[in-house]
Write a protein that holds these residues in place. Structure first.
Motif, short mmCIF file in Angstrom:
data_model
loop_
_atom_site.label_atom_id
_atom_site.label_comp_id
_atom_site.label_asym_id
_atom_site.label_seq_id
_atom_site.Cartn_x
_atom_site.Cartn_y
_atom_site.Cartn_z
N PHE A 11 6.95 12.58 -3.87
CA PHE A 11 7.06 11.30 -4.55
C PHE A 11 7.78 11.80 -6.04
O PHE A 11 8.96 11.48 -6.98
CB PHE A 11 6.47 10.63 -4.66
N LEU A 64 9.39 -0.14 -0.28
CA LEU A 64 10.41 1.40 0.31
C LEU A 64 9.58 2.55 -0.71
O LEU A 64 9.75 1.93 -1.60
CB LEU A 64 12.01 0.58 0.58
N PRO A 65 9.55 3.54 0.05
CA PRO A 65 9.60 4.82 -1.15
C PRO A 65 10.23 5.03 -1.69
O PRO A 65 10.33 5.35 -2.78
CB PRO A 65 9.96 5.89 0.28
N SER A 66 12.39 4.61 -1.72
CA SER A 66 12.67 4.91 -2.75
C SER A 66 12.69 4.20 -3.98
O SER A 66 13.09 4.84 -4.80
CB SER A 66 14.45 4.91 -2.26
N THR A 67 12.05 2.90 -3.57
CA THR A 67 11.90 2.07 -4.55
C THR A 67 10.87 2.50 -5.38
O THR A 67 10.63 2.73 -6.95
CB THR A 67 10.90 0.74 -4.68
N ILE A 104 10.97 6.12 -5.87
CA ILE A 104 10.99 6.69 -6.87
C ILE A 104 12.51 7.03 -7.89
O ILE A 104 12.17 7.14 -9.03
CB ILE A 104 12.15 7.59 -5.50
#
Lengths: 127, 292
Positions: free
Chosen positions: B88, B165-168, B170
């Motif tokens: 991350f 979500l993982p992108s959130t 990041i």
């Protein structure tokens, strides 16, 4: 100084010599290359991507969020004046000003405590 | 005649004294405003405190609650948490560094202000008079906005907007880190000696060439050293993001803490300490080489 004046070719050769003799560290280059590799590899190993943020359901969520995050006074007509009114109301309300002062007070006390601890630790931690 | 105190630097000591008294007064006022009571700092259940800190000496790799007793389940979670924490942080930094460069470039007048004197005389509507300051101040305002909101607040906002979500996660790390890097990069370029840049300008280089070849190379070692330091900060923030449900170390710490499994909590905490110490040592060694 003796001898003939330096020609542009001499100067270029001198610049090339200095460039070749500049201090270089293989370890430094390797470490930086490793760091850059880590940054790129993180996307592949982690399987990350931003495509999932753009699905219709997520975009619908975002629309709703952007509507709900607006203060009630600033919804609909009103524009900038409504936003300013909301800002003043928030600052002067029972919650706004005390919250800001509490944030400031906590920051002041925290930095004073950290400063005192740093004064105690700095002599033993310094070379 | 004996020298006056001011001649011996007494005036400066006086200013420092006033600053010290001012800080102390601010501290006392803050204490009173918050209504702090030292008695309340004492733990209500001291045995819990002893139990928690005692567990630091006995971290465990197997489940403390007896779940899957024949597997090193905590050890597996620790490795997964460490890996996700690094991933991350690295993914966020991979976006924050280029964004910081752009913000740093647009946020400093170092590449255009040396030309301003002549340009102002030539035209009343030159870049230096309106567009340059607008660009600089607008970029700085954007960078300030991005870094004023802490990454945890960004996480709360983005979770509400997009969901878990993982992108959130990041994005939550990327936004404030880009703002901070942009501000610091701009300041580092401004503090760089201008002699090489001015020499290039006199040879006919354009402002962007002056920036790229006269200013940036001199600021680059400090910028790289600072970027490495920010990576350490990103690691810590990435671990804390776990408390919001992202599967970094904080996620496993929270799960164990909620169940009062203190030995497991300490396994993860020691893992985080180890990761930070390792990164600090590596980046510290690199930083020393850069600024040497």
């Amino acid at each position: 100084m003796t001898g003939r004046p330096a020609t542009p070719g001499d100067r270029l050769a001198e610049v090339r010599r200095l460039h070749a003799e500049r201090p270089r560290s293989r370890l430094l280059r390797l470490a930086l290359a490793g760091f850059a590799l880590l940054l790129v590899a993180s996307w592949f190993v982690g399987g990350f991507g931003f495509g999932e943020l753009l699905t219709p359901r997520r975009l619908e969520n975002l629309d709703r969020f952007l509507e709900e995050i607006r203060p009630p006074q600033a919804r609909g007509e009103g524009g900038l004046l409504a936003w300013l009114g909301w800002g003043f109301d928030l600052l002067l309300s029972r919650r706004g000003l005390p919250s800001m002062l509490s944030t400031l007070a906590i920051s002041i006390l925290a930095i004073l405590l950290a400063f005192s601890a740093a004064l105690l630790l700095a002599p033993s931690g310094s070379r | 005649m004996a020298p006056r105190a001011a001649e011996l630097g007494g005036g400066r000591v006086g200013a420092r004294g006033r600053l010290f008294v001012g800080l102390l007064t601010a501290g006392v006022l803050s204490w009173l405003w918050l209504g702090l009571d030292p008695a309340k700092l004492l733990p209500r259940a001291p045995h819990r405190l002893v139990e928690f800190f005692g567990a630091a000496l006995h971290p465990t790799l197997v489940s403390e609650a007896g779940v899957v007793p024949d597997r090193l389940i905590v050890g597996e979670n620790l490795l997964q948490g460490l890996l996700n924490t690094v991933l991350f942080a690295a993914a966020a930094m991979s976006l924050a560094i280029p964004a910081g460069f752009v913000l740093g470039f647009l946020g400093t007048p170092a590449w255009w202000e040396d030309d301003c004197e002549g340009a102002r005389r030539r035209s009343p509507f030159c870049f230096c008079r309106f567009l340059g300051p607008l660009l600089k101040n607008g970029t700085r305002l954007l960078a300030t906005f991005l870094r004023s909101i802490h990454e945890l607040f960004w996480a709360v906002l983005l979770l509400a907007a997009f969901g878990p979500l993982p992108s959130t996660g990041i994005l939550a790390l990327f936004l404030p880190f880009a703002g901070t890097l942009g501000k610091i990069y701009a300041e580092m370029v401004e503090e760089t000696p201008r002699d090489a840049g001015l020499a290039l300008r006199d040879l006919g280089a354009r402002p962007v060439q002056v920036f790229l070849f006269g200013l940036l190379p001199r600021a680059l070692p400090d910028m790289t050293a600072y970027t490495l330091y920010r990576f350490e900060c990103a690691l810590r923030s990435s671990a804390v993001l776990g408390f919001f449900g992202f599967q970094t170390l904080g996620y496993f710490i929270k799960l164990s803490f909620d169940e009062n499994l203190y030995h497991e909590v300490w396994t993860y905490l020691w893992g985080l300490v180890l990761l930070v110490v390792l990164t600090d040592s590596l980046s510290g060694a690199l930083r020393r080489r850069f600024v040497a």
